[in-house]
Scaffold this motif. Structure first.
Motif, PDB file in Angstrom:
ATOM      1  N   GLY A 159      88.138 -13.173   4.758  1.00 39.23           N
ATOM      2  CA  GLY A 159      88.957 -11.974   4.559  1.00 39.23           C
ATOM      3  C   GLY A 159      88.284 -10.704   5.070  1.00 39.23           C
ATOM      4  O   GLY A 159      88.878  -9.639   5.050  1.00 39.23           O
ATOM      5  N   TYR A 160      87.032 -10.836   5.565  1.00 40.70           N
ATOM      6  CA  TYR A 160      86.301  -9.652   6.022  1.00 40.70           C
ATOM      7  C   TYR A 160      86.241  -9.560   7.554  1.00 40.70           C
ATOM      8  O   TYR A 160      85.393  -8.863   8.106  1.00 40.70           O
ATOM      9  CB  TYR A 160      84.875  -9.647   5.471  1.00 40.70           C
ATOM     10  N   ALA A 161      87.153 -10.270   8.221  1.00 43.05           N
ATOM     11  CA  ALA A 161      87.121 -10.329   9.689  1.00 43.05           C
ATOM     12  C   ALA A 161      87.128  -8.938  10.308  1.00 43.05           C
ATOM     13  O   ALA A 161      86.423  -8.690  11.290  1.00 43.05           O
ATOM     14  CB  ALA A 161      88.307 -11.128  10.208  1.00 43.05           C
ATOM     15  N   TRP A 162      87.877  -8.003   9.715  1.00 43.75           N
ATOM     16  CA  TRP A 162      88.006  -6.656  10.294  1.00 43.75           C
ATOM     17  C   TRP A 162      86.765  -5.810  10.095  1.00 43.75           C
ATOM     18  O   TRP A 162      86.693  -4.684  10.570  1.00 43.75           O
ATOM     19  CB  TRP A 162      89.243  -5.941   9.756  1.00 43.75           C
ATOM     20  N   PHE A 163      85.786  -6.329   9.383  1.00 42.67           N
ATOM     21  CA  PHE A 163      84.519  -5.616   9.254  1.00 42.67           C
ATOM     22  C   PHE A 163      83.414  -6.333  10.009  1.00 42.67           C
ATOM     23  O   PHE A 163      82.614  -5.695  10.690  1.00 42.67           O
ATOM     24  CB  PHE A 163      84.155  -5.451   7.774  1.00 42.67           C
ATOM     25  N   VAL A 164      83.369  -7.673   9.892  1.00 37.88           N
ATOM     26  CA  VAL A 164      82.279  -8.424  10.523  1.00 37.88           C
ATOM     27  C   VAL A 164      82.392  -8.379  12.047  1.00 37.88           C
ATOM     28  O   VAL A 164      81.432  -8.003  12.739  1.00 37.88           O
ATOM     29  CB  VAL A 164      82.267  -9.888  10.024  1.00 37.88           C
ATOM     30  N   LEU A 180      80.777  -0.144   8.682  1.00 36.50           N
ATOM     31  CA  LEU A 180      81.644  -1.326   8.577  1.00 36.50           C
ATOM     32  C   LEU A 180      81.196  -2.249   7.435  1.00 36.50           C
ATOM     33  O   LEU A 180      81.960  -3.075   6.958  1.00 36.50           O
ATOM     34  CB  LEU A 180      81.640  -2.095   9.904  1.00 36.50           C
ATOM     35  N   TRP A 181      79.959  -2.121   7.023  1.00 34.65           N
ATOM     36  CA  TRP A 181      79.457  -2.888   5.883  1.00 34.65           C
ATOM     37  C   TRP A 181      79.740  -2.124   4.587  1.00 34.65           C
ATOM     38  O   TRP A 181      80.021  -2.717   3.547  1.00 34.65           O
ATOM     39  CB  TRP A 181      77.957  -3.115   6.054  1.00 34.65           C
ATOM     40  N   GLY A 182      79.655  -0.805   4.655  1.00 34.47           N
ATOM     41  CA  GLY A 182      79.835   0.024   3.465  1.00 34.47           C
ATOM     42  C   GLY A 182      81.250  -0.019   2.919  1.00 34.47           C
ATOM     43  O   GLY A 182      81.450  -0.060   1.696  1.00 34.47           O
ATOM     44  N   VAL A 184      73.035  -7.689  12.547  1.00 31.65           N
ATOM     45  CA  VAL A 184      73.055  -6.686  13.616  1.00 31.65           C
ATOM     46  C   VAL A 184      72.687  -5.296  13.082  1.00 31.65           C
ATOM     47  O   VAL A 184      72.216  -4.451  13.827  1.00 31.65           O
ATOM     48  CB  VAL A 184      74.419  -6.616  14.359  1.00 31.65           C
ATOM     49  N   HIS A 185      72.901  -5.079  11.776  1.00 32.58           N
ATOM     50  CA  HIS A 185      72.629  -3.762  11.200  1.00 32.58           C
ATOM     51  C   HIS A 185      71.127  -3.495  11.076  1.00 32.58           C
ATOM     52  O   HIS A 185      70.635  -2.464  11.530  1.00 32.58           O
ATOM     53  CB  HIS A 185      73.307  -3.651   9.831  1.00 32.58           C
TER      54      HIS A 185
END
Lengths: 229, 74
Positions: B9-14, A99-101, A45-46
């Motif tokens: 563990g990355y649910a809050w970012f993805v 949110l990726w950074g 999406v980015h």
């Protein structure tokens, strides 16, 4: 208008189909990255929103040049109708990038060249929209906004080359590089499907917004006629 | 299924990244279509009430009435 109207249901259907395919491929088929883990899925999406944020501004600058040189009213309308879509895509690119950074770089934001020039692009979009809103006469508003779009387009190569000209936390180019993409196929495919989906999405919403703008101008001239009696 | 949604563990970012992108796109579609429908209605109402158009329509109706009279005379 009648021709583009006939295309519209098809464009909307293609957008929906490509989005569904891209989401399926990106969220279910593509594997996690060996270093980035599942966060690599943010790429799907980015990258499309970042690509569109620049492609749309390039389109607006081109349309603005056409409007200024040949005074074609449709070029003006196309540029105006594009701006909110471009601003939305820039906001999405910034938000998904943050949110990726955070998980990968350890920070939501740094004032490096790529991130700062993207933020600047967002503000140029807002300024462009504010300019249209501030001037009542569409002809005068269009001229001022077109000049702003042309001046603002200077930022596009700065964004594009920022990762090469300066040391940035953002990675360098990895898709269009000599010797082929440094991204493996299973990651590349959903990314390109999503780029296609976002592009068709842009054209769909653009035609809706252009129709609306044409109708709004007709309303304006009818009201002026009525006021004159 | 639950482990899938945890995203390693990355649910809050993805998921917020996807949610934000979806919100932007849905917002663009909704605002664009609402404005298009609203303005179409306004234009229809204006054209219906526009006296110039009404006059033109009357003139056209009179013209056809005249030509009908002409044909009936013949």
């Amino acid at each position: 208008m009648r021709v583009s109207g006939a295309f519209l249901p098809w464009l909307a259907a293609i957008t929906a189909a490509l989005l569904a395919w891209g989401l399926y491929d990106g969220l279910l088929v593509a594997p996690p990255d060996y270093q980035q883990g599942e966060t690599v899925r943010i790429m799907y999406v980015h990258v499309p929103s970042a690509y569109l944020s620049m492609m749309i501004f390039g389109t607006m600058a081109f349309a603005s040049a056409v409007a200024l040189i040949w005074r074609h009213p449709v070029a003006d309308i196309a540029a105006k109708a594009s701006a909110p879509i471009g601003a939305g895509m820039t906001a999405a690119a910034l938000a998904t990038g943050m949110l990726w950074g955070q998980p990968m770089w350890g920070t939501f934001w740094v004032w490096d060249a790529r991130l700062t020039s993207m933020l600047l692009l967002f503000f140029i979009y807002l300024g462009y929209m504010a300019l249209w809103a501030a001037i009542d006469d569409p002809e005068r508003a269009g001229k001022a906004a077109a000049i702003l779009a042309l001046v603002g387009s200077v930022n596009l190569p700065i964004i594009h080359f920022s990762v090469e000209w300066w040391n940035t936390l953002h990675q360098g180019p990895s898709v269009l590089v000599s010797g082929g993409s440094t991204i493996e196929g299973p990651f590349l495919r959903p990314m390109f499907i999503m780029i296609g989906a976002y592009t068709v999405f842009y054209f769909t919403v653009l035609i809706w917004r252009m129709h609306q703008e044409i109708i709004a101008r007709r309303i304006r001239s009818l009201r002026l006629l009525q006021a004159q009696g | 299924m639950a482990t899938y949604f945890e995203m390693g563990g990355y649910a809050w970012f993805v998921w917020p990244a996807y949610a934000f992108s979806a919100a932007i796109m849905v917002g663009l579609v909704v605002t664009s279509l609402t404005a298009l429908r609203r303005d179409r209605k306004i234009l229809d109402a204006l054209e219906a009430a526009n006296p110039r158009r009404a006059m033109r329509r009357e003139a056209a109706a009179a013209a056809t009435a005249n030509s009908e009279e002409a044909t009936s005379d013949a």
